[in-house]
Design a protein around this motif. Structure first.
Motif, PDB file in Angstrom:
ATOM      1  N   ILE A 153       0.729  -1.374  -0.064  1.00  0.00           N
ATOM      2  CA  ILE A 153      -0.330  -0.503  -0.071  1.00  0.00           C
ATOM      3  C   ILE A 153       1.042   1.309   0.408  1.00  0.00           C
ATOM      4  O   ILE A 153       0.579   2.220  -1.066  1.00  0.00           O
ATOM      5  CB  ILE A 153      -0.885  -0.146   1.273  1.00  0.00           C
ATOM      6  N   ASN A 154       1.560   1.234   0.902  1.00  0.00           N
ATOM      7  CA  ASN A 154       3.008   2.560   0.834  1.00  0.00           C
ATOM      8  C   ASN A 154       3.289   2.831  -0.660  1.00  0.00           C
ATOM      9  O   ASN A 154       3.772   3.936  -1.082  1.00  0.00           O
ATOM     10  CB  ASN A 154       3.697   2.837   1.795  1.00  0.00           C
ATOM     11  N   LEU A 155       3.843   2.078  -1.197  1.00  0.00           N
ATOM     12  CA  LEU A 155       4.781   2.347  -2.532  1.00  0.00           C
ATOM     13  C   LEU A 155       3.218   2.208  -3.057  1.00  0.00           C
ATOM     14  O   LEU A 155       4.132   3.181  -3.905  1.00  0.00           O
ATOM     15  CB  LEU A 155       5.437   0.121  -2.750  1.00  0.00           C
ATOM     16  N   VAL A 156       2.597   1.684  -3.217  1.00  0.00           N
ATOM     17  CA  VAL A 156       1.689   2.155  -4.176  1.00  0.00           C
ATOM     18  C   VAL A 156       1.114   3.313  -4.486  1.00  0.00           C
ATOM     19  O   VAL A 156       0.777   4.288  -4.334  1.00  0.00           O
ATOM     20  CB  VAL A 156       0.033   1.629  -4.363  1.00  0.00           C
ATOM     21  N   VAL A 157       1.107   4.049  -2.984  1.00  0.00           N
ATOM     22  CA  VAL A 157       0.979   5.942  -2.548  1.00  0.00           C
ATOM     23  C   VAL A 157       1.852   6.258  -2.904  1.00  0.00           C
ATOM     24  O   VAL A 157       1.482   7.456  -3.929  1.00  0.00           O
ATOM     25  CB  VAL A 157       0.701   6.081  -0.797  1.00  0.00           C
ATOM     26  N   SER A 201       9.826  21.633  -8.479  1.00  0.00           N
ATOM     27  CA  SER A 201       8.640  22.162  -8.389  1.00  0.00           C
ATOM     28  C   SER A 201       7.580  20.273  -8.349  1.00  0.00           C
ATOM     29  O   SER A 201       6.746  20.367  -7.257  1.00  0.00           O
ATOM     30  CB  SER A 201       7.888  22.047  -9.400  1.00  0.00           C
ATOM     31  N   LEU A 202       7.935  19.513  -8.877  1.00  0.00           N
ATOM     32  CA  LEU A 202       7.610  18.206  -8.974  1.00  0.00           C
ATOM     33  C   LEU A 202       8.246  17.494  -7.518  1.00  0.00           C
ATOM     34  O   LEU A 202       6.890  16.855  -7.415  1.00  0.00           O
ATOM     35  CB  LEU A 202       8.532  17.592 -10.454  1.00  0.00           C
ATOM     36  N   LEU A 203       9.004  17.822  -7.204  1.00  0.00           N
ATOM     37  CA  LEU A 203       9.707  17.308  -5.417  1.00  0.00           C
ATOM     38  C   LEU A 203       8.527  17.747  -4.805  1.00  0.00           C
ATOM     39  O   LEU A 203       7.958  16.957  -3.802  1.00  0.00           O
ATOM     40  CB  LEU A 203      10.870  17.341  -5.377  1.00  0.00           C
ATOM     41  N   ALA A 204       7.885  19.140  -5.023  1.00  0.00           N
ATOM     42  CA  ALA A 204       7.212  18.894  -3.731  1.00  0.00           C
ATOM     43  C   ALA A 204       6.072  19.428  -3.942  1.00  0.00           C
ATOM     44  O   ALA A 204       5.006  18.605  -3.096  1.00  0.00           O
ATOM     45  CB  ALA A 204       7.119  21.356  -4.103  1.00  0.00           C
ATOM     46  N   ALA A 205       5.476  19.173  -4.789  1.00  0.00           N
ATOM     47  CA  ALA A 205       4.063  18.802  -5.612  1.00  0.00           C
ATOM     48  C   ALA A 205       3.979  17.018  -5.222  1.00  0.00           C
ATOM     49  O   ALA A 205       2.869  16.768  -4.482  1.00  0.00           O
ATOM     50  CB  ALA A 205       3.933  18.622  -6.878  1.00  0.00           C
ATOM     51  N   GLY A 206       4.496  16.638  -5.865  1.00  0.00           N
ATOM     52  CA  GLY A 206       4.371  14.830  -5.649  1.00  0.00           C
ATOM     53  C   GLY A 206       4.968  13.892  -3.883  1.00  0.00           C
ATOM     54  O   GLY A 206       4.568  13.916  -2.981  1.00  0.00           O
ATOM     55  N   GLY A 207       6.288  14.889  -4.109  1.00  0.00           N
ATOM     56  CA  GLY A 207       6.657  14.678  -2.355  1.00  0.00           C
ATOM     57  C   GLY A 207       5.860  14.458  -1.189  1.00  0.00           C
ATOM     58  O   GLY A 207       5.071  14.715  -0.195  1.00  0.00           O
ATOM     59  N   GLY A 208       4.999  15.985  -1.181  1.00  0.00           N
ATOM     60  CA  GLY A 208       4.455  16.647  -0.319  1.00  0.00           C
ATOM     61  C   GLY A 208       2.938  16.051  -0.416  1.00  0.00           C
ATOM     62  O   GLY A 208       1.974  15.767   1.154  1.00  0.00           O
ATOM     63  N   SER A 209       2.195  15.489  -1.992  1.00  0.00           N
ATOM     64  CA  SER A 209       1.151  14.813  -1.239  1.00  0.00           C
ATOM     65  C   SER A 209       1.365  13.389  -0.674  1.00  0.00           C
ATOM     66  O   SER A 209       0.731  12.754   0.041  1.00  0.00           O
ATOM     67  CB  SER A 209       0.951  14.565  -2.896  1.00  0.00           C
ATOM     68  N   VAL A 210       2.274  13.310  -0.823  1.00  0.00           N
ATOM     69  CA  VAL A 210       2.822  11.499  -0.630  1.00  0.00           C
ATOM     70  C   VAL A 210       2.761  11.966   0.429  1.00  0.00           C
ATOM     71  O   VAL A 210       2.212  10.887   1.644  1.00  0.00           O
ATOM     72  CB  VAL A 210       3.835  10.821  -1.534  1.00  0.00           C
ATOM     73  N   GLY A 211       3.834  12.449   1.297  1.00  0.00           N
ATOM     74  CA  GLY A 211       4.423  12.711   2.912  1.00  0.00           C
ATOM     75  C   GLY A 211       2.428  13.015   3.317  1.00  0.00           C
ATOM     76  O   GLY A 211       2.816  13.311   4.619  1.00  0.00           O
ATOM     77  N   ILE A 230       3.920  10.374  -6.909  1.00  0.00           N
ATOM     78  CA  ILE A 230       4.983  10.421  -8.726  1.00  0.00           C
ATOM     79  C   ILE A 230       3.799  11.077  -9.170  1.00  0.00           C
ATOM     80  O   ILE A 230       4.507  11.991  -9.916  1.00  0.00           O
ATOM     81  CB  ILE A 230       6.026   9.379  -8.119  1.00  0.00           C
ATOM     82  N   LEU A 231       3.360  10.151 -10.322  1.00  0.00           N
ATOM     83  CA  LEU A 231       2.245  10.070 -11.160  1.00  0.00           C
ATOM     84  C   LEU A 231       1.621  10.946 -11.109  1.00  0.00           C
ATOM     85  O   LEU A 231       1.610  11.969 -12.137  1.00  0.00           O
ATOM     86  CB  LEU A 231       1.463   8.969 -11.704  1.00  0.00           C
ATOM     87  N   ASP A 232       0.595  11.413 -10.585  1.00  0.00           N
ATOM     88  CA  ASP A 232      -0.079  12.562 -10.698  1.00  0.00           C
ATOM     89  C   ASP A 232       0.449  13.870 -10.379  1.00  0.00           C
ATOM     90  O   ASP A 232       0.164  14.561 -11.370  1.00  0.00           O
ATOM     91  CB  ASP A 232      -0.970  12.403  -9.064  1.00  0.00           C
ATOM     92  N   ALA A 233       1.685  13.645  -9.940  1.00  0.00           N
ATOM     93  CA  ALA A 233       1.788  15.587 -10.024  1.00  0.00           C
ATOM     94  C   ALA A 233       3.263  15.372 -11.563  1.00  0.00           C
ATOM     95  O   ALA A 233       2.937  16.544 -12.357  1.00  0.00           O
ATOM     96  CB  ALA A 233       3.713  14.913  -8.929  1.00  0.00           C
ATOM     97  N   LEU A 234       3.609  14.432 -11.810  1.00  0.00           N
ATOM     98  CA  LEU A 234       3.610  14.308 -13.416  1.00  0.00           C
ATOM     99  C   LEU A 234       2.860  15.003 -14.779  1.00  0.00           C
ATOM    100  O   LEU A 234       2.706  15.702 -15.729  1.00  0.00           O
ATOM    101  CB  LEU A 234       4.742  13.034 -13.442  1.00  0.00           C
ATOM    102  N   ALA A 235       1.762  13.809 -13.354  1.00  0.00           N
ATOM    103  CA  ALA A 235       0.352  14.180 -14.959  1.00  0.00           C
ATOM    104  C   ALA A 235      -0.079  15.384 -14.609  1.00  0.00           C
ATOM    105  O   ALA A 235      -0.388  16.241 -15.955  1.00  0.00           O
ATOM    106  CB  ALA A 235      -0.295  13.761 -14.239  1.00  0.00           C
ATOM    107  N   ILE A 236      -0.405  16.357 -13.717  1.00  0.00           N
ATOM    108  CA  ILE A 236      -0.567  17.927 -13.640  1.00  0.00           C
ATOM    109  C   ILE A 236       0.721  18.282 -13.672  1.00  0.00           C
ATOM    110  O   ILE A 236       0.440  19.320 -14.999  1.00  0.00           O
ATOM    111  CB  ILE A 236      -0.171  18.214 -12.217  1.00  0.00           C
TER     112      ILE A 236
END
Length: 494
Positions: free
Chosen positions: A218-222, A331-341, A227-233
């Protein structure tokens, strides 16, 4: 969004460079999907009769008969077979269109048409996943519509000078709702089966190992989904910034577009989670009403809306920076990492405080749980607000210069109007006074006039890039619109 300029006046940029970059983004997205597909095909099979692709796995009859499992829960990370085959057909059709273009060598207009048809074939099939969620749970979608529409109108009308065109805003929302959600679920559904294959093979029949591996899966899929959502956005924001290049003013433009993409994603995600918890609330310890309160009320401007806003602002900053790759990556790190975190930390903190707060009580529902969900996001929300404030302050001299230029060019903006238009406080005061002395209809007419004058001032900021005739003619259209509106409120403008 009444009173928008015509689509032809939006100065939509569709030249070869833009089309080439759009195709590049589409090819990268499809390449990622094919990699996910290949990894899923090569995964270890845990069950004896497991299908070649995990998305073809049929839910056991015992679970499918349980309320909720055959509905929203089954769509959480699933990709319907019909959508899967439609995606493959779309990829094949896109390849044929590109081959046709290379053989026929069409003129500029037909080449543009082939490009947009190709992009439609590649991206729109993923949107069927979102469409199935919205149509399948239509009453829930209707319940989420008012709050979502409110935020969309806020993004459009909240900033009047240099505001994002309504067409761009709706396109951004559609990208988030259809492409970001659909593409993310399609890829993560494959990733879920792939990870399960590798972890399930190592656990065997050991119950303890199986539970541990399930938590890791579950953690890996999250993380994968974040990451995918940040890239697609980011891909959607990049395309919109290219298409509406002549309407990009500063970081506020990127922030608004990114927030609209995130809002579209949150809209579909909210429908799904509200439905899941509405069906399985007793088993999951929550309810559909609580999910609505969190996702469509107290946290409406959080989540992907905030992270999308950061991503959009970051992309505009990157375009103006010498270190574009670094700023884009951050920017991608903030969006993707922030969402997961945020997703992970809120659950972890909630579990630690579970013994101190009565679950489901008024205090937990109204205060504790919303605060714990928003707490990990607060630094990112604060950063987005700071970027908005700084961006709006930087617009003040731009607005003054644009108003001076138009006042010197004609009568669409007079010196008296210039002073009022340059100050948000004076614009509001003029509207309030007009309402008091002339009534509501006159105040609305003055509001439309001010908006048209501010659109004309915005045109001075974006005009004459490479001498584009569409942008040049837009100024004449906006100026004529101002003069027509002045005839409606002569008592106020005289």
């Amino acid at each position: 969004m009444k009173g928008l300029p015509s689509l032809s006046s939006l100065a939509l940029r569709t030249d070869r460079q833009v089309r080439a970059r759009a195709l590049l983004i589409a090819r990268i997205a499809i390449a990622l999907y094919i990699v996910e597909l290949a990894l899923n095909l090569a995964r270890p099979h845990v069950l004896p009769d497991e299908p070649t692709l995990s998305i073809f796995y049929k839910m056991p009859a015992e679970l499918s008969k349980m309320p909720g499992f055959s509905g929203a829960y089954s769509q959480l990370l699933s990709m319907p077979e019909a959508v899967f085959w439609t995606v493959l057909v779309g990829i094949g059709a896109a390849v044929l269109l590109q081959v046709l273009g290379a053989v026929l060598r069409p003129n500029e207009r037909r080449s543009a048409l082939l490009t947009w048809l190709t992009l439609g074939c590649l991206f729109l099939p993923f949107g069927l996943i979102s469409a199935m969620v919205v149509v399948g749970f239509f009453p829930t979608a209707l319940a989420c519509l008012p709050s979502t529409a409110f935020v969309l109108l806020l993004l459009y009308g909240g900033v009047r000078f240099g505001r994002v065109p309504g067409a761009a805003l709706l396109t951004a929302f559609g990208w988030g709702a259809l492409i970001v959600f659909g593409f993310g679920r399609a890829c993560s559904g494959l990733a879920f089966g792939t990870v399960n294959g590798y972890l399930g093979k190592t656990s065997g029949t050991d119950i303890t190992a199986m539970l541990k591996n399930t938590n890791e899966m579950i953690n890996l899929v999250v993380v994968h989904l974040g990451i995918l959502d940040a890239l697609a956005i980011g891909a959607g924001v990049a395309l919109l910034l290219l298409l509406f290049r002549y309407r990009v003013t500063d970081t506020v433009t990127g922030l608004t577009l990114g927030a609209a993409v995130g809002l579209g994603y949150s809209f579909v995600e909210s429908i799904l989670f509200i439905q899941i918890y509405g069906s399985l609330g007793s088993a999951l310890g929550s309810s559909g009403g609580f999910e609505y309160w969190i996702r469509q009320s107290i946290g409406l401007l959080g989540g992907q809306v905030a992270f999308g806003a950061l991503l959009g602002a970051g992309f505009v900053l990157a375009a103006k920076s010498r270190r574009r790759v670094l700023v884009t990556g951050l920017s991608l790190l903030a969006a993707g990492g922030g969402s997961v975190g945020a997703e992970t930390l809120s659950g972890w903190i909630s579990a630690r405080l579970a013994s101190h707060v009565t679950s489901g009580g008024a205090l937990d529902t109204l205060v504790v749980s919303p605060f714990l969900w928003l707490l990990p996001q607060l630094p990112f929300i604060g950063l987005a607000v700071a970027l908005l404030v700084v961006g709006l302050r930087e617009r003040a001299p731009l607005l003054r210069d644009a108003l001076d230029a138009e006042a010197a060019a004609g009568v669409a903006i007079t010196p008296v109007e210039l002073t009022v238009l340059a100050s948000p406080a004076q614009r509001f005061g003029a509207l309030a006074s007009t309402w008091r002395w002339y009534g509501r209809s006159s105040a609305r007419a003055l509001h439309r006039l001010q908006s048209a004058q501010l659109d004309l001032a915005s045109w001075h900021v974006h005009k004459d890039p490479d001498g584009d005739p569409a942008v040049t003619s837009q100024g004449d259209e906006l100026r004529a619109r101002v003069m027509r509106l002045k005839n409606v409120v002569p008592a106020v403008t005289s």
